[in-house]
Design a protein around this motif. Structure first.
Motif, short mmCIF file in Angstrom:
data_model
loop_
_atom_site.label_atom_id
_atom_site.label_comp_id
_atom_site.label_asym_id
_atom_site.label_seq_id
_atom_site.Cartn_x
_atom_site.Cartn_y
_atom_site.Cartn_z
N ASN A 36 2.42 12.05 -8.47
CA ASN A 36 2.74 12.84 -9.65
C ASN A 36 2.79 11.96 -10.90
OD1 ASN A 36 3.23 15.32 -10.89
ND2 ASN A 36 5.44 15.16 -10.66
N ALA A 37 1.91 10.94 -10.93
CA ALA A 37 1.82 10.01 -12.06
C ALA A 37 3.16 9.32 -12.34
CB ALA A 37 1.30 10.71 -13.31
N GLY A 38 3.95 9.12 -11.29
CA GLY A 38 5.24 8.45 -11.45
C GLY A 38 6.32 9.32 -12.04
N GLN A 39 6.05 10.59 -12.23
CA GLN A 39 7.02 11.51 -12.85
C GLN A 39 7.87 12.18 -11.78
OE1 GLN A 39 4.63 13.11 -16.71
NE2 GLN A 39 3.62 13.48 -14.76
N VAL A 40 8.61 11.35 -11.05
CA VAL A 40 9.44 11.79 -9.94
C VAL A 40 10.78 11.07 -10.05
CG1 VAL A 40 9.64 12.03 -7.43
CG2 VAL A 40 7.37 12.03 -8.51
N PHE A 70 9.62 6.84 -15.68
CA PHE A 70 9.11 8.19 -15.47
C PHE A 70 7.63 8.27 -15.84
CE2 PHE A 70 9.87 12.85 -15.09
CZ PHE A 70 10.67 12.78 -13.96
N GLY A 71 6.90 7.32 -15.32
CA GLY A 71 5.47 7.24 -15.57
C GLY A 71 4.83 6.26 -14.62
N PRO A 72 3.51 6.07 -14.70
CA PRO A 72 2.78 5.28 -13.72
C PRO A 72 2.81 3.78 -14.00
CG PRO A 72 1.24 6.26 -15.26
CD PRO A 72 2.61 6.75 -15.65
N VAL A 73 4.01 3.18 -14.01
CA VAL A 73 4.17 1.75 -14.24
C VAL A 73 5.08 1.19 -13.16
CG1 VAL A 73 4.85 -0.06 -15.84
CG2 VAL A 73 3.93 2.08 -16.72
N ALA A 74 4.62 0.13 -12.50
CA ALA A 74 5.41 -0.55 -11.47
C ALA A 74 5.84 -1.92 -11.99
CB ALA A 74 4.61 -0.69 -10.19
N ALA A 75 7.11 -2.25 -11.82
CA ALA A 75 7.65 -3.55 -12.25
C ALA A 75 8.03 -4.36 -11.02
CB ALA A 75 8.86 -3.34 -13.15
N ILE A 76 7.49 -5.57 -10.90
CA ILE A 76 7.72 -6.43 -9.74
C ILE A 76 8.46 -7.68 -10.18
CG2 ILE A 76 6.63 -7.71 -7.85
CD1 ILE A 76 4.20 -5.87 -8.11
N CYS A 77 9.51 -8.02 -9.42
CA CYS A 77 10.23 -9.27 -9.67
C CYS A 77 10.58 -9.91 -8.34
CB CYS A 77 11.49 -9.02 -10.49
SG CYS A 77 12.75 -8.02 -9.65
N ALA A 78 11.01 -11.16 -8.38
CA ALA A 78 11.28 -11.92 -7.15
C ALA A 78 12.79 -12.09 -6.93
CB ALA A 78 10.61 -13.29 -7.23
N ARG A 108 0.84 -1.21 0.00
CA ARG A 108 0.00 0.00 0.00
C ARG A 108 0.87 1.26 0.00
NH1 ARG A 108 -3.27 -3.36 3.37
NH2 ARG A 108 -2.23 -2.59 5.24
N LEU A 109 1.90 1.27 0.85
CA LEU A 109 2.81 2.41 0.87
C LEU A 109 3.53 2.57 -0.48
CD1 LEU A 109 4.43 2.00 4.40
CD2 LEU A 109 2.84 3.79 3.70
N SER A 110 3.91 1.44 -1.05
CA SER A 110 4.64 1.46 -2.32
C SER A 110 3.79 2.02 -3.45
CB SER A 110 5.12 0.05 -2.66
OG SER A 110 6.03 -0.44 -1.70
N ALA A 111 2.53 1.60 -3.51
CA ALA A 111 1.64 2.09 -4.57
C ALA A 111 1.41 3.59 -4.43
CB ALA A 111 0.32 1.34 -4.54
N GLU A 112 1.27 4.05 -3.19
CA GLU A 112 1.07 5.48 -2.97
C GLU A 112 2.27 6.28 -3.45
OE1 GLU A 112 0.28 8.61 0.74
OE2 GLU A 112 0.16 6.45 1.06
N THR A 132 -3.42 -0.15 -6.37
CA THR A 132 -3.31 0.55 -7.64
C THR A 132 -4.69 0.84 -8.23
OG1 THR A 132 -1.17 -0.47 -8.12
CG2 THR A 132 -2.42 0.39 -10.00
N LYS A 133 -5.57 -0.12 -8.18
CA LYS A 133 -6.91 0.06 -8.75
C LYS A 133 -7.70 1.12 -7.99
CE LYS A 133 -7.28 -4.56 -10.77
NZ LYS A 133 -7.97 -5.87 -10.74
N ALA A 134 -7.32 1.37 -6.75
CA ALA A 134 -8.01 2.39 -5.95
C ALA A 134 -7.44 3.78 -6.16
CB ALA A 134 -7.94 2.02 -4.47
N ARG A 135 -6.34 3.89 -6.93
CA ARG A 135 -5.68 5.17 -7.12
C ARG A 135 -6.29 5.94 -8.28
NH1 ARG A 135 -2.25 7.56 -3.67
NH2 ARG A 135 -1.24 8.55 -5.46
N THR A 136 -6.36 7.25 -8.12
CA THR A 136 -6.70 8.16 -9.21
C THR A 136 -5.53 9.10 -9.39
OG1 THR A 136 -9.06 8.07 -8.68
CG2 THR A 136 -8.29 9.90 -10.05
N ILE A 137 -5.01 9.17 -10.60
CA ILE A 137 -3.83 10.01 -10.85
C ILE A 137 -4.12 11.02 -11.95
CG2 ILE A 137 -2.28 8.16 -10.13
CD1 ILE A 137 -1.57 7.81 -13.12
N GLY A 138 -3.24 11.99 -12.04
CA GLY A 138 -3.35 13.00 -13.07
C GLY A 138 -2.71 12.54 -14.37
N PRO A 139 -2.70 13.39 -15.38
CA PRO A 139 -2.12 13.04 -16.68
C PRO A 139 -0.60 13.12 -16.67
CG PRO A 139 -2.86 15.30 -16.70
CD PRO A 139 -3.28 14.75 -15.37
#
Length: 479
Positions: A284-288, A378-386, A275-279, A313-320
């Motif tokens: 800023n739409a991942g532009q950080v 630099f956008g709203p995409v998260a990549a998860i690996c093990a 939850r903390l990670s998704a927030e 993630t599905k509960a998030r609303t982000i800007g453009p």
């Protein structure tokens, strides 16, 4: 406050040179990312404007560098108060020009006021030192002096914070500044400039220009008046800036790209961490530049973490995103990851909403060869690996040439110590994403640049030491 009302109140931006607002040689359109519509215009500088700006910076430096630190601090604190009083309206302008939610934009304005206040305190604490002498009647001193007029080059993702992170410590040190903010988001920098103007900053101590980034940076770096360059942006452009500054023998601070890893250890709470990670990921739409991008999760909790991350993630609303180019770039990274074998478990289905929107996306089981594991999204995409053990996690985290920020979550103090020592980054945060303040240094290693902003290190970057020796005249005569 509706987007229509904010757009109607959005100001056109002029150049600011020698304490006066000027129209420049032309204009560029400013487009709202949420709608794709033109909301205003930004003045463009001609060569004569650049010449006037550096000449004004030299005059301003002579005045400002001779101003006592206490008086410099007074101006910075006044400007902070002005920003706080205007936070709502300035936040609205930032929100519409950059695309971030109004709440985030207003928080950026207030944080920028904090940066001014903290650096105001540092203006009063610029100390030299006395070196013990080897003989009687001699005094050896180190005197810190402002380095001179500074060129600050800032990007679009934080329209007011990025400029203030350079301008505030430079002014605290006694330097003058020529700032070139992004033409895509000019109102934030203009609001900061206006606040400093209204606070009593002397003419020429701060100058603001806009125009073609490559042409302006090349021209101003080559000016003998400019003595330091501070740049925030991509690694590729940072290399060019460093080369030009090096050729001119000028000091440079470079805050470049990142691709921050997040190591989630088996003793961490997977749901809370997700939850903390998704927030943090979608702020800023991942532009950080310090956005968490690669989530390296122990295989024993991978399923729980991924499920919780998708739900958050599905509960998030982000800007453009800032422009159409960024949408295309993010789309290509997602497609490449899926072709490489990753699973798209959330998002990436674009709707018909106007503007440059890209729904938050989550990729699981991302192979190391996928572009998104190598390139900053630099956008709203998260990549998860093990990962299997901590050595493997650190190897994955440190495998890229970037080293700006790194994060980790663990309940073990021994593991935390190993992570702090083992992660190759200028910023390492354990069990938190939020411990970045005006008083803490901000900077990277490897291809993420060199030098620091914020903290005492930020102010020190605008100072040079002068060694002075004073011997009694009678003693000097006898020698």
């Amino acid at each position: 406050m509706t987007i229509e009302k904010i757009a109607a109140e959005y100001p056109d931006t002029e150049l600011y040179i020698g304490g006066a607002w000027q129209s420049g040689a032309g204009q560029m359109e400013v487009v709202a990312p949420a709608t794709g519509e033109v909301i205003g215009h930004c003045a463009v500088a001609a060569t004569r404007d650049l010449d006037n700006a550096v000449a004004a910076a030299l005059r301003g430096f002579r005045i400002w560098s001779a101003t006592p630190g206490h008086d410099r601090a007074v101006v910075l604190r006044r400007a902070a108060d002005v920003l706080d009083a205007r936070a709502r309206s300035v936040g609205g302008h930032i929100s519409i020009e950059q695309g971030k939610p109004l709440e985030e934009a207003e928080a950026e304005v207030r944080f920028s006021a904090e940066v001014l206040r903290w650096n105001a305190g540092e203006a009063e604490r610029i100390y030299g030192r006395v070196i013990p002498s080897r003989q009687p009647g001699e005094r050896l001193m180190v005197l810190p002096e402002p380095i001179g007029p500074v060129l600050a080059l800032t990007p679009w993702n934080f329209p007011i914070y990025q400029p203030v992170a350079k301008i505030a410590p430079a002014l605290a040190a006694g330097c003058s500044v020529v700032v070139k903010p992004s033409e895509e988001t000019p109102a934030g920098a203009a609001a900061l400039t206006r606040a400093l103007h209204d606070a009593g900053l002397p003419p020429g101590a701060l100058n603001m220009v806009f125009g073609n980034p490559e042409e302006i940076s090349s021209y101003l770096i080559s000016s003998p008046i400019i003595r330091k360059v501070s740049f925030t942006g991509s690694v590729a452009v940072g290399r060019l800036i460093a080369t030009k500054a090096g050729q001119a023998l000028k000091k440079a601070t470079l805050e470049l790209g990142g691709h921050a890893p997040v190591i989630v250890c088996p003793d961490a709470d997977p749901e809370q961490t997700a939850r903390l990670s998704a927030e943090q990921k979608f702020r800023n739409a991942g532009q950080v530049c310090v956005s968490a991008s690669r989530f390296i999760v122990h295989r024993s909790i991978l399923a729980r973490f991924t499920q919780a991350f998708v739900e958050a993630t599905k509960a998030r609303t982000i800007g453009p995103l800032i422009n159409a180019r960024r949408v295309v770039a993010v789309e290509e990274l997602v497609r490449d990851a899926v072709r490489s074998g990753a699973n798209l478990v959330a998002g990436a289905e674009k709707g018909t909403t106007p503007g440059y929107y890209f729904p938050p996306a989550v990729l699981s089981n991302v192979p190391p060869g996928a572009r998104i594991m190598q390139e900053e999204p630099f956008g709203p995409v998260a990549a998860i690996c093990a990962y299997g053990d901590l050595d493997q996690a650190l190897e994955i985290a440190n495998s890229l040439p970037f080293g700006l920020a790194a994060y980790a979550f663990t309940d073990s103090s021994d593991t935390a110590e190993r992570l702090i020592n083992g992660l190759e980054a200028g910023i390492v945060l354990i069990n938190t994403f939020g411990a970045v303040y005006p008083e803490t240094p901000f900077g990277g290693v490897k291809d993420s640049g060199f030098g620091s902003e914020n903290g005492i290190e930020g102010v020190e970057g605008y100072l040079r030491p002068k060694y002075a020796a004073l011997t009694r005249a009678s003693l000097a005569t006898s020698l």
